[in-house]
Design a protein around this motif. Structure first.
Motif, PDB file in Angstrom:
ATOM      1  N   ILE A  11     -24.514 -20.111 -19.316  1.00  0.00           N
ATOM      2  CA  ILE A  11     -23.629 -18.847 -18.919  1.00  0.00           C
ATOM      3  C   ILE A  11     -22.114 -19.393 -18.909  1.00  0.00           C
ATOM      4  N   THR A  12     -21.182 -18.396 -19.056  1.00  0.00           N
ATOM      5  CA  THR A  12     -19.630 -18.999 -18.667  1.00  0.00           C
ATOM      6  C   THR A  12     -19.463 -18.537 -17.287  1.00  0.00           C
ATOM      7  N   PRO A  13     -19.420 -19.321 -16.215  1.00  0.00           N
ATOM      8  CA  PRO A  13     -18.838 -18.758 -14.917  1.00  0.00           C
ATOM      9  C   PRO A  13     -17.471 -18.519 -14.658  1.00  0.00           C
ATOM     10  N   PHE A  14     -17.238 -17.583 -14.168  1.00  0.00           N
ATOM     11  CA  PHE A  14     -15.716 -16.984 -13.593  1.00  0.00           C
ATOM     12  C   PHE A  14     -15.504 -17.305 -12.059  1.00  0.00           C
ATOM     13  N   GLY A  15     -14.161 -17.769 -11.816  1.00  0.00           N
ATOM     14  CA  GLY A  15     -13.843 -17.783 -10.491  1.00  0.00           C
ATOM     15  C   GLY A  15     -13.433 -16.596  -9.921  1.00  0.00           C
ATOM     16  N   LEU A  16     -12.983 -16.399  -8.718  1.00  0.00           N
ATOM     17  CA  LEU A  16     -12.422 -15.257  -8.018  1.00  0.00           C
ATOM     18  C   LEU A  16     -11.060 -14.654  -8.615  1.00  0.00           C
ATOM     19  N   LEU A  25     -19.123 -24.658 -14.296  1.00  0.00           N
ATOM     20  CA  LEU A  25     -19.855 -24.847 -15.478  1.00  0.00           C
ATOM     21  C   LEU A  25     -20.668 -26.370 -15.756  1.00  0.00           C
ATOM     22  N   GLY A  26     -19.803 -27.271 -15.563  1.00  0.00           N
ATOM     23  CA  GLY A  26     -20.104 -28.822 -15.736  1.00  0.00           C
ATOM     24  C   GLY A  26     -21.503 -28.954 -14.679  1.00  0.00           C
ATOM     25  N   ARG A  27     -21.354 -28.417 -13.459  1.00  0.00           N
ATOM     26  CA  ARG A  27     -22.431 -28.779 -12.299  1.00  0.00           C
ATOM     27  C   ARG A  27     -23.662 -27.969 -12.802  1.00  0.00           C
ATOM     28  N   LEU A  28     -23.630 -26.755 -13.427  1.00  0.00           N
ATOM     29  CA  LEU A  28     -24.592 -26.216 -13.708  1.00  0.00           C
ATOM     30  C   LEU A  28     -25.358 -26.821 -15.093  1.00  0.00           C
ATOM     31  N   ALA A  29     -24.588 -27.429 -15.903  1.00  0.00           N
ATOM     32  CA  ALA A  29     -25.168 -28.083 -17.072  1.00  0.00           C
ATOM     33  C   ALA A  29     -25.783 -29.303 -16.416  1.00  0.00           C
ATOM     34  N   ARG A  30     -25.365 -29.987 -15.754  1.00  0.00           N
ATOM     35  CA  ARG A  30     -26.213 -31.071 -15.125  1.00  0.00           C
ATOM     36  C   ARG A  30     -27.295 -30.740 -14.290  1.00  0.00           C
ATOM     37  N   GLU A  31     -27.227 -29.622 -13.449  1.00  0.00           N
ATOM     38  CA  GLU A  31     -28.430 -29.293 -12.929  1.00  0.00           C
ATOM     39  C   GLU A  31     -29.541 -29.104 -13.786  1.00  0.00           C
ATOM     40  N   VAL A  32     -29.486 -28.112 -14.841  1.00  0.00           N
ATOM     41  CA  VAL A  32     -30.423 -27.800 -15.599  1.00  0.00           C
ATOM     42  C   VAL A  32     -31.167 -28.973 -16.187  1.00  0.00           C
ATOM     43  N   LEU A  33     -30.143 -30.055 -16.609  1.00  0.00           N
ATOM     44  CA  LEU A  33     -30.633 -31.146 -17.434  1.00  0.00           C
ATOM     45  C   LEU A  33     -31.680 -32.098 -16.260  1.00  0.00           C
ATOM     46  N   ALA A  65     -19.783 -30.571 -23.941  1.00  0.00           N
ATOM     47  CA  ALA A  65     -19.690 -31.780 -24.770  1.00  0.00           C
ATOM     48  C   ALA A  65     -19.726 -32.971 -24.043  1.00  0.00           C
ATOM     49  N   GLU A  66     -18.818 -33.050 -23.102  1.00  0.00           N
ATOM     50  CA  GLU A  66     -18.930 -34.332 -22.142  1.00  0.00           C
ATOM     51  C   GLU A  66     -20.212 -34.382 -21.373  1.00  0.00           C
ATOM     52  N   VAL A  67     -20.745 -33.435 -21.038  1.00  0.00           N
ATOM     53  CA  VAL A  67     -22.100 -33.546 -20.004  1.00  0.00           C
ATOM     54  C   VAL A  67     -23.161 -34.001 -21.013  1.00  0.00           C
TER      55      VAL A  67
END
Length: 283
Positions: A11-16, A25-33, A65-67
């Protein structure tokens, strides 16, 4: 790089303030991996690419790509083929031409012309594109040099034998992923795997290892969870759940999507909680 296992189409997370929450987004990518996903997809349908500016699309791909480079996993990128031509990206996700229904010969000619320096994963989703493909046509597509896989989201389960080496069939209809894996799919691209990621990865492992009893125990509850997560247009319920879990700053989506109703989010959260409790997992 071989494609197998569970890919999470981020997903593409949005801030307030409405901008993309790139840190989330980076945290989420690392969590699922960390939880067992084999790879990532950026700017698939789940990532709302049509509502992002070109600069926002590029920022999303840069983070993903960084993740991917950091973890040594495949990354598939949708939206624009040029975004796939960068370090850390494995392939471009390319939709069967929608709306025009060019016929099977036209689809094959389209992808023969499209192949180039960037490997392709074809996205076959006929209930969105209006274009059906026979098994014969899919085998012709699989034989095109540079086509390395297909996200197969047809709403049906068919056994696809005699596919060439190096071509990966990835199930893309979340509630049907267990029978797809049983029929020989190499893995899946599953928005539902943002949550209960470990269970979806375990399901893929169980079918690969021939542990039918374990796979059946996992498959039914995960199909129920997937149906709950798709009770409203994707990714609205997924975002609502991730926000409820404190994993993204808001559940916001961009038009033409509207946020999921609280009832749908609550139902999905309830099913996730029950499943994680039964399986002894934390998330």
């Amino acid at each position: 790089m071989e494609l197998h296992g569970i890919f999470v189409p981020l997903i593409t997370p949005f801030g307030l303030d409405g901008t993309i929450a790139l840190d989330a987004l980076g945290r989420l990518a690392r969590e699922v991996l960390d939880d067992g996903a084999s790879g990532l997809v950026a700017l698939g349908t789940t990532g709302e690419p049509g509502s992002l500016t070109a600069a926002e699309q590029e920022a999303v791909v840069e983070v993903a790509a960084e993740v991917a480079r950091e973890r040594g996993v495949p990354l598939i990128v949708g939206a624009r083929p040029d975004l796939a031509a960068r370090p850390g990206v494995t392939a471009a996700l390319s939709l069967v031409p929608p709306f025009v229904r060019p016929g099977e010969a036209g689809v094959v000619a389209h992808f023969e012309a499209l192949t180039g320096d960037v490997p392709l994963v074809i996205y076959h989703v006929p209930y969105r594109t209006g274009q059906e493909l026979s098994i014969t046509a899919i085998r012709r597509l699989a034989a095109i040099p540079g086509v390395i896989g297909m996200k197969y989201a047809t709403g049906t389960v068919e056994v696809l034998g005699d596919l060439p080496a190096g071509f990966a069939l990835l199930g893309g209809d979340d509630p049907l992923i267990s029978p797809m894996l049983a029929a020989g799919a190499h893995g899946g691209v599953l928005a539902s795997a943002h949550v209960a990621t470990r269970s979806f990865a375990d399901l893929a492992d169980a079918w690969r290892d021939g542990d039918v009893s374990r796979a059946r125990r996992l498959g039914g509850p995960l199909a129920d969870l997937s149906r709950a997560l798709f009770a409203e247009p994707n990714p609205t319920v997924v975002k609502g759940v991730l926000h409820a879990q404190g994993r993204i700053p808001t559940s916001a989506v961009r038009l033409p999507l509207l946020p999921a109703t609280q009832a749908s989010v609550t139902q999905a959260v309830r099913l996730i909680g029950h499943h994680l409790e039964e399986s002894g997992q934390r998330r």
